[in-house]
Design a protein around this motif. Sequence first.
Motif, PDB file in Angstrom:
ATOM      1  N   ALA A   1       0.801  -1.011   0.401  1.00  0.00           N
ATOM      2  CA  ALA A   1       0.241  -0.194   0.064  1.00  0.00           C
ATOM      3  C   ALA A   1       0.982   1.777   0.141  1.00  0.00           C
ATOM      4  O   ALA A   1       0.274   1.921  -0.619  1.00  0.00           O
ATOM      5  CB  ALA A   1      -1.275  -0.046   1.174  1.00  0.00           C
ATOM      6  N   ILE A   2       1.365   1.182   1.137  1.00  0.00           N
ATOM      7  CA  ILE A   2       2.589   2.282   1.199  1.00  0.00           C
ATOM      8  C   ILE A   2       3.682   2.705  -0.134  1.00  0.00           C
ATOM      9  O   ILE A   2       4.150   3.852  -0.707  1.00  0.00           O
ATOM     10  CB  ILE A   2       4.011   2.549   1.539  1.00  0.00           C
ATOM     11  N   THR A   3       3.988   1.408  -0.864  1.00  0.00           N
ATOM     12  CA  THR A   3       4.758   1.799  -2.293  1.00  0.00           C
ATOM     13  C   THR A   3       3.852   1.877  -2.908  1.00  0.00           C
ATOM     14  O   THR A   3       4.540   2.505  -4.042  1.00  0.00           O
ATOM     15  CB  THR A   3       5.076   0.025  -2.506  1.00  0.00           C
ATOM     16  N   GLY A   4       2.137   1.687  -3.439  1.00  0.00           N
ATOM     17  CA  GLY A   4       2.063   1.488  -4.516  1.00  0.00           C
ATOM     18  C   GLY A   4       1.688   3.361  -3.808  1.00  0.00           C
ATOM     19  O   GLY A   4       0.937   4.139  -4.900  1.00  0.00           O
ATOM     20  N   ALA A   5       1.275   3.797  -2.918  1.00  0.00           N
ATOM     21  CA  ALA A   5       0.730   4.977  -3.150  1.00  0.00           C
ATOM     22  C   ALA A   5       2.198   6.493  -3.111  1.00  0.00           C
ATOM     23  O   ALA A   5       2.136   7.480  -3.493  1.00  0.00           O
ATOM     24  CB  ALA A   5       0.208   6.000  -0.983  1.00  0.00           C
ATOM     25  N   ALA A   6       2.877   5.208  -2.300  1.00  0.00           N
ATOM     26  CA  ALA A   6       4.394   7.331  -2.786  1.00  0.00           C
ATOM     27  C   ALA A   6       5.521   6.752  -2.722  1.00  0.00           C
ATOM     28  O   ALA A   6       6.877   7.056  -2.724  1.00  0.00           O
ATOM     29  CB  ALA A   6       4.779   7.205  -0.775  1.00  0.00           C
ATOM     30  N   GLY A   7       5.949   5.242  -3.594  1.00  0.00           N
ATOM     31  CA  GLY A   7       6.641   4.767  -4.223  1.00  0.00           C
ATOM     32  C   GLY A   7       8.113   4.360  -2.955  1.00  0.00           C
ATOM     33  O   GLY A   7       8.986   4.794  -4.004  1.00  0.00           O
ATOM     34  N   ILE A   8       7.934   3.821  -2.254  1.00  0.00           N
ATOM     35  CA  ILE A   8       9.321   3.700  -1.040  1.00  0.00           C
ATOM     36  C   ILE A   8       8.725   2.469  -1.073  1.00  0.00           C
ATOM     37  O   ILE A   8       6.864   1.856  -0.092  1.00  0.00           O
ATOM     38  CB  ILE A   8       8.983   5.280  -0.330  1.00  0.00           C
ATOM     39  N   ARG A   9       9.470   2.088   0.409  1.00  0.00           N
ATOM     40  CA  ARG A   9       9.679   0.997   1.596  1.00  0.00           C
ATOM     41  C   ARG A   9      10.116   1.750   2.516  1.00  0.00           C
ATOM     42  O   ARG A   9      10.553   2.902   3.375  1.00  0.00           O
ATOM     43  CB  ARG A   9      10.112   0.030   1.034  1.00  0.00           C
ATOM     44  N   THR A  10       9.777   1.118   3.670  1.00  0.00           N
ATOM     45  CA  THR A  10      10.025   2.067   5.029  1.00  0.00           C
ATOM     46  C   THR A  10       9.653   0.962   5.854  1.00  0.00           C
ATOM     47  O   THR A  10       9.958  -0.436   5.942  1.00  0.00           O
ATOM     48  CB  THR A  10       8.915   2.721   5.795  1.00  0.00           C
ATOM     49  N   SER A  11      11.750   1.032   6.790  1.00  0.00           N
ATOM     50  CA  SER A  11      11.599   0.241   8.035  1.00  0.00           C
ATOM     51  C   SER A  11      10.903   0.289   9.042  1.00  0.00           C
ATOM     52  O   SER A  11      11.216   0.319  10.598  1.00  0.00           O
ATOM     53  CB  SER A  11      13.227   0.850   8.179  1.00  0.00           C
ATOM     54  N   LEU A  12       9.816   1.436   9.826  1.00  0.00           N
ATOM     55  CA  LEU A  12       9.372   1.644  10.446  1.00  0.00           C
ATOM     56  C   LEU A  12       8.202   0.614  10.735  1.00  0.00           C
ATOM     57  O   LEU A  12       7.258   0.739  10.039  1.00  0.00           O
ATOM     58  CB  LEU A  12       9.023   3.027  11.112  1.00  0.00           C
TER      59      LEU A  12
ATOM     60  N   LEU B   1      17.814   9.683  16.046  1.00  0.00           N
ATOM     61  CA  LEU B   1      18.418   8.380  17.056  1.00  0.00           C
ATOM     62  C   LEU B   1      19.800   8.718  15.633  1.00  0.00           C
ATOM     63  O   LEU B   1      20.506   8.624  15.864  1.00  0.00           O
ATOM     64  CB  LEU B   1      17.620   7.473  15.954  1.00  0.00           C
ATOM     65  N   ASP B   2      19.572  10.036  14.402  1.00  0.00           N
ATOM     66  CA  ASP B   2      20.557   9.929  13.905  1.00  0.00           C
ATOM     67  C   ASP B   2      21.467   8.453  13.702  1.00  0.00           C
ATOM     68  O   ASP B   2      22.347   8.394  13.121  1.00  0.00           O
ATOM     69  CB  ASP B   2      22.021  10.845  14.579  1.00  0.00           C
ATOM     70  N   ALA B   3      20.290   8.401  12.640  1.00  0.00           N
ATOM     71  CA  ALA B   3      20.436   7.007  12.230  1.00  0.00           C
ATOM     72  C   ALA B   3      20.226   7.427  10.359  1.00  0.00           C
ATOM     73  O   ALA B   3      19.236   8.292   9.829  1.00  0.00           O
ATOM     74  CB  ALA B   3      18.921   6.007  12.579  1.00  0.00           C
ATOM     75  N   PRO B   4      19.680   6.805   9.736  1.00  0.00           N
ATOM     76  CA  PRO B   4      19.898   6.358   8.043  1.00  0.00           C
ATOM     77  C   PRO B   4      18.802   7.087   8.322  1.00  0.00           C
ATOM     78  O   PRO B   4      17.546   5.961   9.065  1.00  0.00           O
ATOM     79  CB  PRO B   4      20.096   5.305   7.539  1.00  0.00           C
ATOM     80  N   SER B   5      17.502   6.967   6.644  1.00  0.00           N
ATOM     81  CA  SER B   5      16.748   7.638   6.473  1.00  0.00           C
ATOM     82  C   SER B   5      15.688   5.740   6.571  1.00  0.00           C
ATOM     83  O   SER B   5      16.240   5.082   5.471  1.00  0.00           O
ATOM     84  CB  SER B   5      16.659   8.083   5.019  1.00  0.00           C
ATOM     85  N   ALA B   6      14.332   5.819   7.218  1.00  0.00           N
ATOM     86  CA  ALA B   6      14.050   4.707   6.957  1.00  0.00           C
ATOM     87  C   ALA B   6      12.983   3.795   5.285  1.00  0.00           C
ATOM     88  O   ALA B   6      12.098   3.324   5.616  1.00  0.00           O
ATOM     89  CB  ALA B   6      12.677   4.974   8.468  1.00  0.00           C
ATOM     90  N   HIS B   7      13.453   5.746   4.793  1.00  0.00           N
ATOM     91  CA  HIS B   7      12.962   5.131   3.640  1.00  0.00           C
ATOM     92  C   HIS B   7      14.120   4.988   2.487  1.00  0.00           C
ATOM     93  O   HIS B   7      15.061   5.512   2.704  1.00  0.00           O
ATOM     94  CB  HIS B   7      12.268   6.335   2.949  1.00  0.00           C
ATOM     95  N   SER B   8      13.348   4.015   2.093  1.00  0.00           N
ATOM     96  CA  SER B   8      14.500   3.710   0.007  1.00  0.00           C
ATOM     97  C   SER B   8      13.410   3.360  -0.606  1.00  0.00           C
ATOM     98  O   SER B   8      11.886   2.552  -0.619  1.00  0.00           O
ATOM     99  CB  SER B   8      15.404   2.005   0.934  1.00  0.00           C
ATOM    100  N   PRO B   9      14.142   4.257  -1.799  1.00  0.00           N
ATOM    101  CA  PRO B   9      12.480   4.219  -2.867  1.00  0.00           C
ATOM    102  C   PRO B   9      12.663   2.551  -3.358  1.00  0.00           C
ATOM    103  O   PRO B   9      13.121   1.829  -3.457  1.00  0.00           O
ATOM    104  CB  PRO B   9      13.419   5.172  -4.057  1.00  0.00           C
ATOM    105  N   VAL B  10      11.576   2.622  -4.276  1.00  0.00           N
ATOM    106  CA  VAL B  10      11.351   0.857  -5.492  1.00  0.00           C
ATOM    107  C   VAL B  10      10.536   1.971  -6.822  1.00  0.00           C
ATOM    108  O   VAL B  10       9.736   3.275  -7.118  1.00  0.00           O
ATOM    109  CB  VAL B  10       9.534   0.764  -4.780  1.00  0.00           C
ATOM    110  N   THR B  11      11.217   0.816  -7.636  1.00  0.00           N
ATOM    111  CA  THR B  11      11.398   0.713  -9.083  1.00  0.00           C
ATOM    112  C   THR B  11      10.614   0.063  -9.121  1.00  0.00           C
ATOM    113  O   THR B  11      10.790  -1.041  -9.157  1.00  0.00           O
ATOM    114  CB  THR B  11      12.589   1.926  -9.269  1.00  0.00           C
ATOM    115  N   GLY B  12      10.524   0.297 -10.720  1.00  0.00           N
ATOM    116  CA  GLY B  12      10.629  -0.822 -11.891  1.00  0.00           C
ATOM    117  C   GLY B  12       9.332  -1.678 -11.524  1.00  0.00           C
ATOM    118  O   GLY B  12       8.573  -1.448 -11.016  1.00  0.00           O
ATOM    119  N   ALA B  13       9.344  -3.695 -11.496  1.00  0.00           N
ATOM    120  CA  ALA B  13       8.466  -3.658 -11.748  1.00  0.00           C
ATOM    121  C   ALA B  13       7.675  -4.466 -10.069  1.00  0.00           C
ATOM    122  O   ALA B  13       6.359  -4.207  -9.793  1.00  0.00           O
ATOM    123  CB  ALA B  13       8.360  -5.626 -12.280  1.00  0.00           C
ATOM    124  N   ASP B  14       8.844  -4.255  -9.509  1.00  0.00           N
ATOM    125  CA  ASP B  14       8.121  -4.313  -8.437  1.00  0.00           C
ATOM    126  C   ASP B  14       7.175  -2.687  -8.191  1.00  0.00           C
ATOM    127  O   ASP B  14       6.055  -2.589  -7.117  1.00  0.00           O
ATOM    128  CB  ASP B  14       9.100  -4.002  -6.998  1.00  0.00           C
TER     129      ASP B  14
END
Length: 587
Positions: A36-47, A146-159
């Motif tokens: 749902a998040i990928t289809g709406a925003a094009g990203i994945r999240t780790s939170l 938390l001074d941590a990497p972003s929780a978002h990662s972009p998704v492209t292509g078939a996924d």
Amino acid sequence: MVDEGHEIGLHTFNHPDLSFQSKKRIDWELSQNQLAITGAAGIRTSLFRPPYSSFADAMDNKSWPVTEYIGSRGYITVVNNTDSEDWQRPGVDEIIRRATPKGGEGAIVLMHDSGGDRSQTVAALDRFLPDLKKRGYEFDNLTEALDAPSAHSPVTGADLWKAKAWIVLVQASEHVTDGLVAGLAVIGFLVIGRFVLMLVLSGIHARRVRRKDFSWGPPVTEPVSVLVPAYNEAKCIENTVRSLMAGDHPIEVLVIDDGSTDGTARIVEGLGLPGVRVIRQLNAGKPAALNRGLANARYDIVVMMDGDTVFEPATVRELVQPFGDPRVGAVAGNAKVGNRDSLIGAWQHIEYVMGFNLDRRMYDVLRCMPTIPGAVGAFRRSALERVGGMSDDTLAEDTDVTMALHRDGWRVVYAENARAWTEAPETVQQLWSQRYRWSYGTMQAIWKHRRALVEKGPRAASAAWACRSCPCSWSWHRCWPADRHLPALRDRLRPDREDDRGLAGRPGDPGRLRGLRLPAGPRTHDPSDLAAPAADPVPPAHVRRAAPVLDHRPHRRPAALAEAAPHRRRRGARRCARDAAPAHARK
């Protein structure tokens, strides 16, 4: 939200308590939420924030293993320090008080942006954020704090396209669900409305026919002919015939043996009962057997019943009284289940009482009776002749002929006191075969008489309402070609050929069946004529079906009809309804 720089996290797709779910279900909830998040925003999240676990103190022995498992899948589980409980809409001041961190410390604040009216939440945020900034608070995303990497990662292509397609399908399913809800609401309203209408009209019918001064017309006292088509009914036929002979109305009984292999005809002949005749024919089906009996019947009123049914002593008398009204062409009796000592039999007993006999009261008032039951029904002979007798065009010859009578202008009524005890299917397989034949045959009859829906006049109106009142849906039936309304049988009689077989055949023309022969002379006879059973030789092959002329044009018989017709006679070993009928029905 993502474009503005905010971080988003998972909260499951269906909001279950994960403490009570399997690992497979947990993975499914996370993956669907990610789609749902990928289809709406094009990203994945780790939170991830688990449902029903807002505070760290809410962790227990059941929820902690789930948190560990989700952490092993690469997620950061987030819980809050303060809960505004804004979903309760306690007021703007109370929301701000609950959300403000205690002791000047930092905090993760929980607020809700869905689930109803959120006007108080928006108004509280308009005051809450500026006030805390004035007091020195800073607002950051979780990973920034938390001074941590972003929780978002972009998704492209078939996924990405897979997720977008999933979004479209989910939205479509929501629309379909809304349509189904609306459809169920309409269907529910119609069902409840029909039930209320049935109760009201059946009550009106009961009060009308039970009045002391009610009568259909002059009492019907003349003899009637009773047709009993029988195929391998050796177990029940004696009880059936004896129940008829115990009646209190003058009758002749014609048992039409439809090619039985178990000695049904010999059993009836061995009884030696006066007024009982046996007519033999090669196996041709119930409609042909009934037409054969109609051709050999002596009287103007014909009663039809099944070979596994027993009548009470007053059944025939009650069944024929409506013929005192010259407008009545057929009468439906009150069929009851005799073998109701099993669960399936008890269910069918309830169905017969509520779904059939109460319905027939309503149909009688509305004058749209859809079916004369094969187990107990009576017909005016002239009415049957006008519509061409019993047709084998469908698997439900009783529904077919009832609709034909409506279209011909006859009135069809219900006689509640004409009780017959019949045998109902005792196994699921027998029940399935019976209901398949009923449903498919009824839909065939509706299609055959479809022109009644567009014809004009009171006659067509009754037939149209009979079509609509049938217990099946137009949208599910297969549209087989059906012949037009059948020509009148009496117009096709051939007086030049009369024999005991009731047929008027023409040598050298085996491809066409000829009309039924009517007995010559008056149809009132000396009762002594009924004493000797008439012999009935087996007809030659070219006339073995013994059916009336249904159409002057040859027509194709649907394959499904030919395949399903034998199921009507494969009854197997069973108990007779006579043995299971209540004591007051036994004589």
